[in-house]
Write a protein that holds these residues in place. Structure first.
Motif, PDB file in Angstrom:
ATOM      1  N   PHE A  89       1.002  -1.103  -0.379  1.00  0.00           N
ATOM      2  CA  PHE A  89      -0.244   0.101   0.135  1.00  0.00           C
ATOM      3  C   PHE A  89       0.754   1.812   0.186  1.00  0.00           C
ATOM      4  CE2 PHE A  89      -1.255   3.242   2.980  1.00  0.00           C
ATOM      5  CZ  PHE A  89      -2.394   3.520   2.025  1.00  0.00           C
ATOM      6  N   ARG A  90       0.463   2.356  -0.234  1.00  0.00           N
ATOM      7  CA  ARG A  90       1.005   3.452  -0.503  1.00  0.00           C
ATOM      8  C   ARG A  90       0.615   4.728  -0.452  1.00  0.00           C
ATOM      9  NH1 ARG A  90       3.154   3.933  -6.943  1.00  0.00           N
ATOM     10  NH2 ARG A  90       4.636   2.049  -6.066  1.00  0.00           N
ATOM     11  N   PRO A  91       0.933   5.586   0.152  1.00  0.00           N
ATOM     12  CA  PRO A  91       0.420   6.214   0.464  1.00  0.00           C
ATOM     13  C   PRO A  91      -0.328   7.675  -0.795  1.00  0.00           C
ATOM     14  CG  PRO A  91       1.603   6.678   2.581  1.00  0.00           C
ATOM     15  CD  PRO A  91       1.371   5.445   0.878  1.00  0.00           C
ATOM     16  N   ILE A 126      -3.195   1.967  -8.357  1.00  0.00           N
ATOM     17  CA  ILE A 126      -4.375   0.314  -7.024  1.00  0.00           C
ATOM     18  C   ILE A 126      -3.156   0.115  -6.659  1.00  0.00           C
ATOM     19  CG2 ILE A 126      -4.516  -1.491  -7.309  1.00  0.00           C
ATOM     20  CD1 ILE A 126      -5.731  -0.977  -9.352  1.00  0.00           C
ATOM     21  N   HIS A 127      -1.628   0.698  -6.045  1.00  0.00           N
ATOM     22  CA  HIS A 127      -1.278   1.031  -4.448  1.00  0.00           C
ATOM     23  C   HIS A 127      -1.294   1.308  -4.101  1.00  0.00           C
ATOM     24  CE1 HIS A 127       2.468  -1.277  -5.464  1.00  0.00           C
ATOM     25  NE2 HIS A 127       2.594  -0.403  -6.880  1.00  0.00           N
ATOM     26  N   ASN A 128      -2.068   2.540  -3.829  1.00  0.00           N
ATOM     27  CA  ASN A 128      -3.259   3.836  -3.033  1.00  0.00           C
ATOM     28  C   ASN A 128      -4.240   3.492  -2.484  1.00  0.00           C
ATOM     29  OD1 ASN A 128      -2.256   6.622  -5.581  1.00  0.00           O
ATOM     30  ND2 ASN A 128      -0.580   5.338  -3.465  1.00  0.00           N
ATOM     31  N   ALA A 159      -2.293  -3.325  -4.943  1.00  0.00           N
ATOM     32  CA  ALA A 159      -0.932  -4.144  -5.949  1.00  0.00           C
ATOM     33  C   ALA A 159       0.434  -4.103  -5.168  1.00  0.00           C
ATOM     34  CB  ALA A 159      -0.787  -2.655  -6.597  1.00  0.00           C
ATOM     35  N   VAL A 160       0.956  -4.856  -5.464  1.00  0.00           N
ATOM     36  CA  VAL A 160       2.795  -5.277  -4.783  1.00  0.00           C
ATOM     37  C   VAL A 160       3.549  -5.406  -5.611  1.00  0.00           C
ATOM     38  CG1 VAL A 160       1.965  -6.097  -3.258  1.00  0.00           C
ATOM     39  CG2 VAL A 160       2.411  -7.140  -5.416  1.00  0.00           C
ATOM     40  N   ASP A 161       4.981  -4.712  -5.354  1.00  0.00           N
ATOM     41  CA  ASP A 161       5.949  -4.604  -6.299  1.00  0.00           C
ATOM     42  C   ASP A 161       6.697  -6.225  -5.479  1.00  0.00           C
ATOM     43  OD1 ASP A 161       4.795  -2.791  -8.222  1.00  0.00           O
ATOM     44  OD2 ASP A 161       6.135  -0.804  -6.051  1.00  0.00           O
ATOM     45  N   ILE A 162       6.646  -6.884  -5.954  1.00  0.00           N
ATOM     46  CA  ILE A 162       7.843  -8.468  -5.172  1.00  0.00           C
ATOM     47  C   ILE A 162       9.347  -8.456  -6.799  1.00  0.00           C
ATOM     48  CG2 ILE A 162       5.659  -8.618  -4.525  1.00  0.00           C
ATOM     49  CD1 ILE A 162       5.300 -10.520  -6.249  1.00  0.00           C
ATOM     50  N   THR A 184       5.609  -2.663 -18.441  1.00  0.00           N
ATOM     51  CA  THR A 184       6.325  -1.308 -18.850  1.00  0.00           C
ATOM     52  C   THR A 184       7.668  -2.361 -16.878  1.00  0.00           C
ATOM     53  OG1 THR A 184       4.980  -0.180 -17.605  1.00  0.00           O
ATOM     54  CG2 THR A 184       5.786  -0.132 -19.824  1.00  0.00           C
ATOM     55  N   GLU A 185       6.502  -2.568 -16.220  1.00  0.00           N
ATOM     56  CA  GLU A 185       7.366  -2.987 -15.028  1.00  0.00           C
ATOM     57  C   GLU A 185       7.505  -4.217 -14.465  1.00  0.00           C
ATOM     58  OE1 GLU A 185       5.985  -0.243 -11.912  1.00  0.00           O
ATOM     59  OE2 GLU A 185       6.848   0.718 -13.077  1.00  0.00           O
ATOM     60  N   TRP A 186       9.009  -5.789 -14.744  1.00  0.00           N
ATOM     61  CA  TRP A 186       8.280  -7.040 -13.813  1.00  0.00           C
ATOM     62  C   TRP A 186       7.851  -7.155 -12.323  1.00  0.00           C
ATOM     63  CZ3 TRP A 186      11.339  -8.112 -10.279  1.00  0.00           C
ATOM     64  CH2 TRP A 186      12.745  -7.456 -10.513  1.00  0.00           C
ATOM     65  N   TRP A 187       8.202  -6.143 -11.616  1.00  0.00           N
ATOM     66  CA  TRP A 187       7.960  -5.864 -10.889  1.00  0.00           C
ATOM     67  C   TRP A 187       6.377  -5.576  -9.876  1.00  0.00           C
ATOM     68  CZ3 TRP A 187      11.170  -2.202 -12.958  1.00  0.00           C
ATOM     69  CH2 TRP A 187      10.817  -1.139 -12.584  1.00  0.00           C
ATOM     70  N   HIS A 188       5.881  -5.307 -10.824  1.00  0.00           N
ATOM     71  CA  HIS A 188       4.830  -4.991 -10.660  1.00  0.00           C
ATOM     72  C   HIS A 188       2.901  -6.164 -10.806  1.00  0.00           C
ATOM     73  CE1 HIS A 188       1.357  -1.304  -9.167  1.00  0.00           C
ATOM     74  NE2 HIS A 188       0.315  -2.155 -11.028  1.00  0.00           N
ATOM     75  N   PHE A 189       2.699  -5.862  -9.604  1.00  0.00           N
ATOM     76  CA  PHE A 189       1.494  -6.803  -9.834  1.00  0.00           C
ATOM     77  C   PHE A 189      -0.112  -6.114  -9.098  1.00  0.00           C
ATOM     78  CE2 PHE A 189       4.948  -8.994 -10.864  1.00  0.00           C
ATOM     79  CZ  PHE A 189       4.738 -10.114 -12.221  1.00  0.00           C
TER      80      PHE A 189
HETATM   81 ZN    ZN Z   1       3.884  -1.065  -8.623  1.00  0.00          ZN
END
Ligand code: ZN
Ligand SMILES: C[C@@H](N)C(=O)N[C@H](C)C(=O)O
Length: 244
Positions: A130-132, A157-159, A163-166, A222-227
């Protein structure tokens, strides 16, 4: 004289037998003590394991939209929460706490995905959860490109906590798999479909994405880490990162 010798022999035998008896009693006591100590230490170990399990929140009992601190639910994940450090594309620490807050439905799906990774010898390592929204605005100032940072006007979606970056970590070596670029490398080399990379790197990306997709997530090109978890889009949240 003979009588005296006989009596002396008897006394010696009695003394010897008593000494033996006393010695064996002492040894028996020591053994008991050792066993008791072993029992106490194994009871201690057992209760530490129990406490650990009991202290974890039962995720199944929570509503899908509830916010959960992942560390309170599971100890099977690894963390490298980059925005709680200055090792990120902003070059500054923008989170006060390195907690991973997510909606319960996303946590449930992550636990399932991680079980599959563990069977293969890997586990999930988090860069962000989660991202503010205030941080989303800061990111947009530095990188106003929707391929890499979602526009804070509509929000990421992080907000929303879904969503997660992993990446993946090898359980034996504790090392992250080679994904070709670092997290938040904003360029074509980090695009999932960029094919000018060693076969092993492409396989690692495929493994990450295939298991995540099989568990209800969607990656971005565009980002392999974002789901992002696929489902109803929940509202942007004001969840505090430093809550327990
Ligand atoms: Zn992300
Ligand atoms: C900033 C990067 N880690 C990220 O998460 N980007 C996506 C597109 C987002 O901001 O939602």
């Amino acid at each position: 004289m003979k009588l005296y010798e006989n009596q002396m022999n008897k006394i010696i035998t009695i003394l010897f037998t008593s000494a033996l008896f006393l010695l064996s009693c002492q040894q028996e006591k020591k053994k008991e003590g050792d066993t008791n100590n072993q029992n106490i230490s194994s009871q201690k170990e057992e209760s530490t394991v129990k406490d650990k399990v009991q202290n974890l929140i039962a995720i199944e009992e929570l509503a899908d939209s509830a916010f959960v601190n992942l560390r309170k639910v599971s100890d099977s994940f690894q963390y490298d929460m980059r925005y709680a450090t200055d090792n990120n594309f902003l070059g500054q620490k923008v989170y006060d706490c390195a907690n991973c807050w997510l909606r319960a439905r996303t946590v449930k799906a992550l636990i399932q995905a991680n079980k599959e990774f563990v069977k293969k010898g890997y586990k999930i390592q988090f860069y962000d959860c989660f991202r503010p929204r205030a941080v989303q605005y800061k990111m947009w100032e530095v990188m106003p490109d929707a391929r890499y940072v979602a526009n804070p006007k509509s929000g990421s979606i992080h907000n929303r906590g879904d969503a997660v970056d992993i990446t993946l970590v090898n359980i034996k070596t504790n090392k992250a798999l080679d994904m070709g670029t670092d997290f938040d490398y904003f360029g074509k080399e980090a695009h999932y479909d960029y094919d000018q990379l060693p076969a092993q790197v492409q396989e690692n990306r495929k493994l990450l994405r295939s298991v995540m997709e099989a568990n209800g997530f969607q990656g971005i090109r565009t980002e392999w880490w974002h789901f992002s978890f696929i489902g109803e889009v929940y509202p942007i949240s004001n969840q505090a990162l430093c809550n327990e």
